[in-house]
Each structure stands twice: as structure tokens, then as C-alpha cells.
Design an enzyme around this catalytic site. Structure first.
Site, PDB file in Angstrom:
ATOM      1  N   ARG A   1       0.995  -0.583  16.244  1.00  0.00           N
ATOM      2  CA  ARG A   1       1.158  -1.690  15.484  1.00  0.00           C
ATOM      3  C   ARG A   1       2.047  -2.949  15.985  1.00  0.00           C
ATOM      4  O   ARG A   1       2.467  -3.745  15.061  1.00  0.00           O
ATOM      5  CB  ARG A   1       1.307  -1.304  14.054  1.00  0.00           C
ATOM      6  CG  ARG A   1       0.221  -0.442  13.516  1.00  0.00           C
ATOM      7  CD  ARG A   1      -1.231  -1.036  13.329  1.00  0.00           C
ATOM      8  NE  ARG A   1      -1.998  -0.008  12.758  1.00  0.00           N
ATOM      9  CZ  ARG A   1      -2.819   0.878  13.094  1.00  0.00           C
ATOM     10  NH1 ARG A   1      -2.946   1.015  14.519  1.00  0.00           N
ATOM     11  NH2 ARG A   1      -3.588   1.703  12.388  1.00  0.00           N
TER      12      ARG A   1
ATOM     13  N   SER B   1      -4.441  -1.933   5.637  1.00  0.00           N
ATOM     14  CA  SER B   1      -3.407  -1.018   5.339  1.00  0.00           C
ATOM     15  C   SER B   1      -2.197  -1.932   5.182  1.00  0.00           C
ATOM     16  O   SER B   1      -1.808  -2.754   5.848  1.00  0.00           O
ATOM     17  CB  SER B   1      -3.223  -0.139   6.300  1.00  0.00           C
ATOM     18  OG  SER B   1      -4.518   0.837   6.434  1.00  0.00           O
TER      19      SER B   1
ATOM     20  N   GLU C   1       3.104  -2.919   7.414  1.00  0.00           N
ATOM     21  CA  GLU C   1       2.015  -3.127   8.578  1.00  0.00           C
ATOM     22  C   GLU C   1       1.522  -4.697   8.230  1.00  0.00           C
ATOM     23  O   GLU C   1       0.977  -5.409   9.041  1.00  0.00           O
ATOM     24  CB  GLU C   1       0.890  -2.194   8.366  1.00  0.00           C
ATOM     25  CG  GLU C   1      -0.109  -2.490   9.622  1.00  0.00           C
ATOM     26  CD  GLU C   1      -1.316  -1.300   9.745  1.00  0.00           C
ATOM     27  OE1 GLU C   1      -2.287  -1.461   9.997  1.00  0.00           O
ATOM     28  OE2 GLU C   1      -0.585  -0.158   9.470  1.00  0.00           O
TER      29      GLU C   1
END
Length: 309
Positions: free
Chosen positions: A168, A217, A299
Site C-alpha cells: 500500500r 478499506s 490505508e
């Protein structure tokens, strides 16, 4: 304010509200908002922009909280001049503004497997910037190269190694604007690829609040931070699990809620402010740490300034 800036062929707007451009529908204005007409327009603008002027590239706002006070920067959002998709053999070239889902579908029609992109919200620029992934595949597994415009207007080509793609995240320098990416996918039968994507969509809609105002998310999974695909690259510990164990499924703050359907999804139930959403997320992080000693990491990207008190 725009009188002192370089002339453009695209659209340059002062004090542009951003709430209607984010999936969570929150956020104050950008000092300046630039939609370049094409690559040359973007390069010329960045080249002539004062060196100290902050630049923030924005995709479709799918994984973003813009704080209520807005962003003290030039926000750059790519549009039609940057959303082309072309396919040659098993290589797919996509503009940074092309939606991930559209790229997956076009590739599948041509018999190229980039199906992992189908359920990832957002556009290709954001997917590369965050090394987006799903169902065990990541951008890093398929990216051949990406092109970007630097803060001083130069056009550069970047390899995955230069981007340092990790879980990520990437090492794309601040203020650089991704414009295009080239992917390699395995060959596949178009009908089988379409069926796989349909199954992925069904699974997503059954388990995630895909009809609500979310930003995907909220927190990274606390284990398995690598994207190597190695046998030891496990993702056994899920963010939703530690949130549930701390009793926070369905937790609320103002108009913000941790989704009862999937507790790692932050939802604007209606009328939430960015402060509500970020505040609830921070409360969840605090209580999860108190309960299990696990530090959750955002995130969702959070940018800008709080509203003036």
C-alpha cells in the site's frame, strides 16, 4: 490569485470545494484546482509554477479524506486527456485517469488477465501510487513501467524498482503526477475472465458495504506488509478482526460509522464531517491498541487542514 499563475488550456479554479469529488463526500476547498487539457498543458503548468507552491495530485477521491478546512495547495486532477486504454498482445497501457474497473474489463475483452483490478475503487494513478491489490495480486506483480511529470515539468519513466512498490505504498516523490502505466497480464479466455470478475463482484457486494459512502478499506492489515507473493507473505491477521475483537463494529461518531457489514469500512451515513470520520478512525486505532496492543495504520489518505475553530 489565478492572474499570477501560468496560462493554461485546461481549467484552473480558485477555492474549488472538493467534497463532491471524494467518495466520502467531505472536505473543504483547494486553494487552486487544475484540470489540464493534455500532457503538454500539465508539463507547461508545472514548469512555470513557482517552486515553493505545493502540488497535490488527486484521483477520483476513492481512498481519501480531505479535511474540512481544505487543502493549501494546487490540486491537480487528470481527466479525459489521460484516460486512454490501449492493448498490444498481453501489454496494457492505461492513462492515470482510467478507472481500474474499466482497465480490467477492457483487458479481459482482449484476453488479458488483469482481473484483480476489477473490484479496486479508483483510477490507475492511485493504484500505482498505492500499489493497490486484491485477491493476492498487486500492481507490483504486473507493472512494467509508469510515466510521470515531475514537479518541474520533466517527463520521466519509472520502473517498479524505482517506485519501490511495497504494501500500500510507493516512493513516488511529492508533487510528481503519474500520467500513464504499462501492465503485463497473463493470456486468458475472455469468457472465463468475465466470469471470474463477476464472481469477484458478487463476493465483494456480499461482504462489503459497496452501496454506502465509503473510501474502501480504512486500515491496512496489521500483518503481511509485503507484496512479494512469497509463501511467507501471509495476511492472516485482518484489520476487521482486531476491530471486531475490540467491540467496535458499528461504532459511531457524528455521521460517521464503522460499517456493521464490514468493520474495516468507514461510512458516511449522512451529514458526516471529515472531522467525524477521522476522529472515529483515531478512536478505533486507540481502542484497538488498548485492547490488543496492535497499532493499526491508516490505508485511507488524509490530507488538508481541519476547519478553523
Amino acid at each position: 490569485m489565478t492572474d499570477t499563475l501560468p496560462p493554461v488550456r485546461g481549467r484552473l479554479t480558485a477555492d474549488r470545494p472538493l467534497s463532491d469529488l471524494t467518495w466520502l463526500r467531505v472536505g473543504g476547498p483547494a486553494d487552486l484546482f487544475f484540470q489540464p487539457a493534455d500532457l503538454d498543458d500539465l508539463r507547461d503548468f508545472l514548469r512555470a509554477l513557482p517552486a515553493g507552491q505545493p502540488v497535490f495530485p488527486m484521483g477520483v477521491g476513492s481512498n481519501l479524506i480531505v479535511r474540512d478546512g481544505g487543502i493549501r495547495a494546487v490540486v491537480i486532477r487528470l481527466g479525459r486527456g489521460f484516460n486512454g486504454i490501449s492493448i498490444e498482445g498481453t501489454r496494457v497501457t492505461a492513462g492515470a485517469a482510467a478507472l481500474d474497473a474499466h482497465v480490467a474489463k477492457r483487458a479481459a475483452q482482449a484476453g488479458v488477465d488483469l482481473t484483480f483490478l476489477r473490484t479496486i475503487p479508483g483510477s490507475i494513478g492511485g493504484a500505482v501510487r498505492m500499489n493497490a491489490g486484491c485477491y493476492g495480486s498487486y500492481v507490483a506483480d504486473h507493472l512494467i513501467e509508469a510515466r510521470a511529470v515531475t514537479r518541474d515539468g520533466a517527463l520521466v519513466t519509472l520502473t517498479p524498482a524505482e517506485l519501490k512498490l511495497a504494501y500500500r505504498q510507493s516512493a513516488l516523490p511529492e508533487g510528481w503526477v503519474l500520467t500513464e502505466a504499462v501492465f503485463e497480464g497473463a493470456p486468458g479466455d475472455p469468457r472465463a475472465l468475465e466470469a471470474r470478475m463477476a464472481a469477484q463482484l458478487k463476493k465483494r457486494d456480499e461482504s462489503q458495504p459497496s452501496k454506502d459512502r465509503t473510501a474502501g478499506s480504512t486500515f491496512r492489515n496489521p500483518a503481511g506488509f509485503s507484496s512479494t507473493g512469497r509463501a511467507d507473505d501471509t495476511h492472516e491477521l485482518k484489520a476487521w478482526k482486531v476491530i471486531d475483537e475490540a467491540g467496535l463494529r458499528g461504532a459511531t461518531r457524528g455521521g460517521a460509522q464503522m460499517s456493521p457489514k464490514h468493520s474495516n469500512f468507514l461510512v458516511n451515513t449522512g451529514g458526516a464531517t471529515a472531522a467525524d470520520l477521522e476522529g472515529l478512525g483515531e478512536e478505533v486505532r486507540k481502542k484497538v491498541f488498548q485492547h490488543s496492543g496492535i497499532a493499526l495504520h491508516w490505508e485511507i489518505m488524509r490530507v488538508g487542514e481541519p476547519a478553523a475553530s
